[in-house]
Design a protein around this motif. Structure first.
Motif, PDB file in Angstrom:
ATOM      1  N   LYS A  39      38.129 -53.112  -1.619  1.00  0.00           N
ATOM      2  CA  LYS A  39      39.528 -53.194  -1.447  1.00  0.00           C
ATOM      3  C   LYS A  39      39.928 -53.633  -0.097  1.00  0.00           C
ATOM      4  N   SER A  40      40.966 -54.435  -0.050  1.00  0.00           N
ATOM      5  CA  SER A  40      41.433 -55.097   1.033  1.00  0.00           C
ATOM      6  C   SER A  40      42.106 -54.299   2.273  1.00  0.00           C
ATOM      7  N   PHE A  41      41.863 -54.475   3.343  1.00  0.00           N
ATOM      8  CA  PHE A  41      42.385 -53.988   4.380  1.00  0.00           C
ATOM      9  C   PHE A  41      42.589 -54.709   5.682  1.00  0.00           C
ATOM     10  N   GLN A  42      43.577 -54.847   6.397  1.00  0.00           N
ATOM     11  CA  GLN A  42      43.631 -55.741   7.519  1.00  0.00           C
ATOM     12  C   GLN A  42      43.691 -54.839   8.832  1.00  0.00           C
ATOM     13  N   LEU A  43      42.926 -54.869   9.693  1.00  0.00           N
ATOM     14  CA  LEU A  43      43.065 -53.886  10.952  1.00  0.00           C
ATOM     15  C   LEU A  43      44.069 -54.835  11.850  1.00  0.00           C
ATOM     16  N   ASN A  44      44.238 -56.049  11.831  1.00  0.00           N
ATOM     17  CA  ASN A  44      45.083 -56.783  12.518  1.00  0.00           C
ATOM     18  C   ASN A  44      45.718 -58.042  11.943  1.00  0.00           C
ATOM     19  N   PRO A  45      46.852 -57.749  11.118  1.00  0.00           N
ATOM     20  CA  PRO A  45      47.330 -58.891  10.177  1.00  0.00           C
ATOM     21  C   PRO A  45      47.962 -59.789  10.984  1.00  0.00           C
ATOM     22  N   ALA A  46      48.467 -59.744  12.138  1.00  0.00           N
ATOM     23  CA  ALA A  46      48.977 -60.670  13.206  1.00  0.00           C
ATOM     24  C   ALA A  46      47.705 -61.751  13.747  1.00  0.00           C
ATOM     25  N   LYS A 160      46.900 -68.100  -4.293  1.00  0.00           N
ATOM     26  CA  LYS A 160      46.255 -67.003  -5.302  1.00  0.00           C
ATOM     27  C   LYS A 160      45.484 -66.002  -4.642  1.00  0.00           C
ATOM     28  N   PHE A 161      45.742 -64.905  -5.170  1.00  0.00           N
ATOM     29  CA  PHE A 161      45.016 -63.635  -4.990  1.00  0.00           C
ATOM     30  C   PHE A 161      45.587 -62.936  -3.594  1.00  0.00           C
ATOM     31  N   SER A 162      46.784 -63.477  -3.255  1.00  0.00           N
ATOM     32  CA  SER A 162      47.492 -62.785  -1.972  1.00  0.00           C
ATOM     33  C   SER A 162      48.188 -61.494  -2.362  1.00  0.00           C
ATOM     34  N   GLU A 163      48.643 -61.519  -3.645  1.00  0.00           N
ATOM     35  CA  GLU A 163      49.487 -60.208  -3.941  1.00  0.00           C
ATOM     36  C   GLU A 163      48.318 -59.123  -4.238  1.00  0.00           C
ATOM     37  N   GLU A 164      47.258 -59.452  -4.688  1.00  0.00           N
ATOM     38  CA  GLU A 164      46.181 -58.539  -4.857  1.00  0.00           C
ATOM     39  C   GLU A 164      45.581 -57.790  -3.439  1.00  0.00           C
ATOM     40  N   VAL A 165      45.537 -58.628  -2.317  1.00  0.00           N
ATOM     41  CA  VAL A 165      45.195 -58.414  -1.196  1.00  0.00           C
ATOM     42  C   VAL A 165      46.446 -57.387  -0.558  1.00  0.00           C
ATOM     43  N   ARG A 166      47.671 -57.607  -0.815  1.00  0.00           N
ATOM     44  CA  ARG A 166      48.666 -56.981  -0.239  1.00  0.00           C
ATOM     45  C   ARG A 166      48.917 -55.675  -1.202  1.00  0.00           C
ATOM     46  N   HIS A 167      48.484 -55.744  -2.325  1.00  0.00           N
ATOM     47  CA  HIS A 167      48.461 -54.178  -3.160  1.00  0.00           C
ATOM     48  C   HIS A 167      47.376 -53.429  -2.660  1.00  0.00           C
ATOM     49  N   ASP A 168      46.440 -53.988  -2.244  1.00  0.00           N
ATOM     50  CA  ASP A 168      45.236 -53.102  -1.657  1.00  0.00           C
ATOM     51  C   ASP A 168      45.565 -52.399  -0.515  1.00  0.00           C
ATOM     52  N   ILE A 169      46.468 -53.005   0.326  1.00  0.00           N
ATOM     53  CA  ILE A 169      46.718 -52.621   1.651  1.00  0.00           C
ATOM     54  C   ILE A 169      48.009 -51.577   1.437  1.00  0.00           C
TER      55      ILE A 169
END
Length: 235
Positions: A39-46, A160-169
């Motif tokens: 599953k996706s997680f961003q430690l530093n989205p910026a 594509k798959f951006s929403e999947e990443v955001r949903h995981d977050i």
């Protein structure tokens, strides 16, 4: 039984945690009944991708450390990684936003290659010093695990798959993940951090025992009668 693992490619303990979880899974008798989903997680989205910036300089900037303190911390982490057989060359690590790398994993998951994609990304970032935000780099990593380069290129050149990443977050917040790696077993038990294999093994045993009771194998009762088999035998 599903095990979901939230991680970020730039997280050094996520790769270490992967190895420790794999060591536990290797000891688990029912390992063939475990389904792993990354599953996706961003430690530093910026974070801005800056291929020419040394990771020690970057850490010194955002943490308020000296270059020497950052290098010492990274050397310490590299030593921990070596204990589980990983080679970390953090002096070569590229400062890179991980969003597209997560989209790469999301696409790979649709092809049954999620774990392979995570492994390739971790190695590329921590060992090989590759830019994991670079499109051509991601396409090459995809080719190495059997993904179609043309299809992957089309994905990465779009959103594509951006929403999947955001949903995981978003889901990470719902399950209580405040950092990574974060392991969720059967959506009932969570293990935070790169724990020792015995900790993961204990969690697997407990969660699987409960899962197995809730999902018993179907019992089939046979009544013998006249049958024909594929080899042409009829009786």
């Amino acid at each position: 039984m599903k095990v979901e693992i939230w991680s970020d490619v730039m997280c050094p303990f996520c790769y270490i945690g992967k190895r420790k979880f794999e060591a536990a899974l290797e000891q688990f008798p029912q390992k063939d009944k475990i389904q792993i989903e990354w599953k996706s997680f961003q430690l530093n989205p910026a974070m801005k991708t800056e291929p020419d910036k040394n990771i020690n300089d970057y850490l010194a900037e955002i943490k308020g450390w000296s270059f020497e303190q950052a290098a010492e911390m990274n050397n310490h982490v590299a030593g921990i990684a070596a204990e589980v057989g990983l080679e970390y060359n953090l002096d070569k690590a590229v400062v890179a936003n991980s969003f597209d790398a997560h989209r790469f994993v999301q696409f790979a998951k649709t092809k049954g290659k999620g774990d392979d994609a995570e492994e390739q990304l971790f190695k590329a970032y921590f060992t090989d010093g590759k830019n994991t935000a670079d499109l051509e780099t991601l396409i090459e990593l995809g080719k190495q695990i059997g993904l179609d380069p043309t299809e992957l290129k089309t994905v990465l050149e779009t959103t594509k798959f951006s929403e999947e990443v955001r949903h995981d977050i978003y889901e990470a917040q719902q399950v209580g993940a405040r950092g990574v790696p974060f392991f969720v077993l059967d959506r009932k038990y969570a293990v935070s951090g790169a724990q020792q294999p015995e900790t993961f093994l204990g969690a697997l045993e407990k969660s699987f025992g409960e899962w197995e009771k809730a999902n018993p194998a179907p019992l089939v009762t046979f009544t013998e009668g006249a049958t024909c088999t594929p080899d042409g035998e009829c009786n």
